[in-house]
Design an enzyme around this catalytic site. Structure first.
Site, PDB file in Angstrom:
ATOM      1  N   GLU A 184       6.376  -1.640  -1.689  1.00  0.00           N
ATOM      2  CA  GLU A 184       6.397  -1.089  -0.098  1.00  0.00           C
ATOM      3  C   GLU A 184       7.242  -1.704   0.747  1.00  0.00           C
ATOM      4  OE1 GLU A 184       2.066  -2.052  -0.374  1.00  0.00           O
ATOM      5  OE2 GLU A 184       3.591  -2.428  -1.941  1.00  0.00           O
ATOM      6  N   ASN A 194      -1.568   4.764  -4.825  1.00  0.00           N
ATOM      7  CA  ASN A 194      -1.363   5.051  -6.376  1.00  0.00           C
ATOM      8  C   ASN A 194      -2.844   5.049  -6.824  1.00  0.00           C
ATOM      9  OD1 ASN A 194       1.209   4.511  -6.425  1.00  0.00           O
ATOM     10  ND2 ASN A 194       1.110   2.240  -5.963  1.00  0.00           N
TER      11      ASN A 194
END
Length: 389
Positions: free
Chosen positions: A309, A274
Site C-alpha cells: 500500500e 482488508n
C-alpha cells in the site's frame, strides 16, 4: 491485345502475394485478435491493391472508367489504408479527414481526364505524385511512432523500404513530366513493355507487407516492455521502472543541478480495510488511490506503486517549498475521495514523507530519507506530512 508470358506470370504472382497478405492480415484481425483493428486495415489495404492490379491488368486501347480511373483510385486507397492501419497500431492521431481530402482531389482530377491510353501521361503524373505523398506521410507516421523506443539510425533503417517506394514514385512523376513516352508501358500490363513496372509492383507488395509486419512486431515489443514496467493492479509504474527513472533524474541533478523531490506515502489502516471489507475492497482502494491522485500530479512526474500500500512520486524541477504544496494537495484529494464499497463509504487517508535532493545524496539515500519521513508522519498521528529536512 499482345500478351507476354512473363508479364502474365508476374501479374499472377502479384495477385498471389496480395491475396496471401489479405488472408494473413485478416486471420490476425480475426480469429487471432492480434491488433485487430490495425490488422483489419492492413487486410483491406491489400485487398484494394489486389483489386486495383486486377483491374489495371485488363486495360486495353478501349476507354473504360473501371479499368483506368477506378483501378488507380483502388490502389491509392490501399496506400492510404496502410497509413490508417499504422496509426491504429501505434495509437497515433488519425489523419482520415486529411486523407479523404487528398483522395477527393485526386478523384476529381482523374475524373476530368478521358479514360484510356491517351491520358496516360497526365493520369500517371497524378497517380505517382499522390502515391509518393502517401508513402512520405506513412514514413512520417512511422518515425513518430518509433522515435520513443529507437534511435534515428534504426528508424531510418526500418523506414528505408517506404522511403525507397516514395523515391521511385517521385522519380516516375518526374520522368512522366519530362519524358511522356515512358507512360506507354501502363497502357497494357500484359505486354513486354510493362515488365519493369510489374517487377516494381512485386517489390512494392513485398516491401509494404514486410514493413507492416515489422511495425506489428515493434508494437508488440513496446507493449511487452511497457507491461514489464507497469504495476498489474493500478496501472502505475512499478518499482523496477521507478528505480530506473530515479537514477536518470539523479544523473541530471549531478550534471545540471536540477533540483528534484520525492513523495513517499503509505495508506493508513490498510490492513483493517482488508480485514473488515475483504481483499477485493483493498484492491479497489489501491486502484482509486492511483486514479484520483493521478489527476493531481503533473505530466512530468512519475507515479509508482512502491510496494503493497506504499506509493512513490518522483517530481522533477521541484524544491522543498513546492513539494510541500503538492503533498498537501494530494492529502486533501485523498481525504475528499472516500471509496464506496457495497454501500459503505471507506475513508482513505495516508501518511506522507517528502525529501528534496541535496549535496552528497544518492538515489538510495533519497529513498531512505523519504521513508524515514513517512514513518515519522505515521508515528505522529497518521494522515500527516513530514519532510526529511
Amino acid at each position: 491485345m499482345i500478351t507476354d508470358p512473363l508479364a502474365q506470370q508476374l501479374i499472377f504472382f502479384i495477385c498471389l502475394l496480395a491475396t496471401t497478405a489479405t488472408l494473413a492480415w485478416g486471420a490476425m484481425a480475426y480469429p487471432l485478435r492480434i491488433a485487430p483493428r490495425a490488422s483489419g486495415y492492413f487486410s483491406v489495404a491489400n485487398l484494394f491493391l489486389l483489386i486495383g492490379v486486377i483491374l489495371t491488368s485488363q486495360r486495353s486501347s478501349d476507354p473504360s472508367y473501371l479499368y483506368w480511373p477506378i483501378a488507380n483510385i483502388m490502389i491509392l486507397m490501399g496506400f492510404l489504408l496502410l497509413r490508417h492501419g499504422t496509426q491504429r497500431l501505434f495509437r497515433l492521431k488519425s489523419s482520415i479527414k486529411t486523407d479523404c481530402v487528398l483522395l477527393t482531389v485526386f478523384t476529381v482530377l482523374i475524373a476530368l481526364q478521358e479514360p484510356g491510353p491517351q491520358s496516360n501521361q497526365i493520369v500517371g503524373i497524378l497517380f505517382s505524385s499522390m502515391a509518393a505523398l502517401s508513402f512520405l506521410l506513412l514514413a512520417k507516421d512511422n518515425r513518430i511512432a518509433l522515435a520513443p523506443s529507437l534511435n534515428l539510425t534504426f528508424i531510418l533503417l526500418l523506414l528505408s523500404p517506404i522511403i525507397v517506394l516514395a523515391f521511385i514514385f517521385t522519380l516516375r512523376t518526374l520522368l512522366l513530366l519530362f519524358a511522356p513516352s515512358l507512360g506507354s508501358h501502363m497502357a497494357n500490363l500484359q505486354s513486354a513493355d510493362a515488365i519493369p513496372m510489374l517487377w516494381f509492383f512485386v517489390m512494392m507488395t513485398l516491401l509494404v507487407n514486410v514493413v507492416m509486419i515489422g511495425n506489428a512486431l515493434t508494437r508488440l515489443v513496446q507493449k511487452i516492455r511497457l507491461q514489464a514496467d507497469k504495476d498489474y493492479l493500478t496501472g502505475l509504474w512499478n518499482r523496477r521502472a521507478m528505480h530506473q527513472r530515479l537514477a536518470l533524474l539523479h544523473q541530471c541533478w549531478l550534471r545540471d543541478g536540477k533540483t528534484y523531490s520525492l513523495i513517499l506515502f503509505d495508506l493508513d489502516y490498510f490492513k483493517e480495510i482488508n480485514d473488515n471489507y475483504s481483499h477485493a475492497a483493498g484492491d479497489h482502494v489501491l486502484i482509486q488511490t492511483a486514479t484520483e491522485l493521478s489527476k493531481v500530479i503533473r505530466a512530468i512526474d512519475t507515479f509508482s506503486r512502491y510496494g503493497g500500500e506504499e506509493f512513490l512520486i518522483i517530481l522533477p524541477a521541484t524544491d522543498a517549498q513546492q513539494v510541500a504544496i503538492i503533498t498537501d494537495k494530494l492529502r486533501s484529494k485523498l481525504n475528499s475521495s472516500p471509496v464506496i464499497w457495497q454501500d459503505n463509504a471507506i475513508p482513505i487517508t495516508a501518511s506522507f514523507g517528502t525529501a528534496t535532493v541535496s549535496q552528497l545524496d544518492t538515489p538510495e539515500t533519497m529513498l531512505i530519507k523519504a521513508d524515514k519521513a513517512m514513518y515519522r508522519a505515521k508515528h505522529t498521528g497518521r494522515n500527516n506530512i513530514c519532510s526529511a529536512t
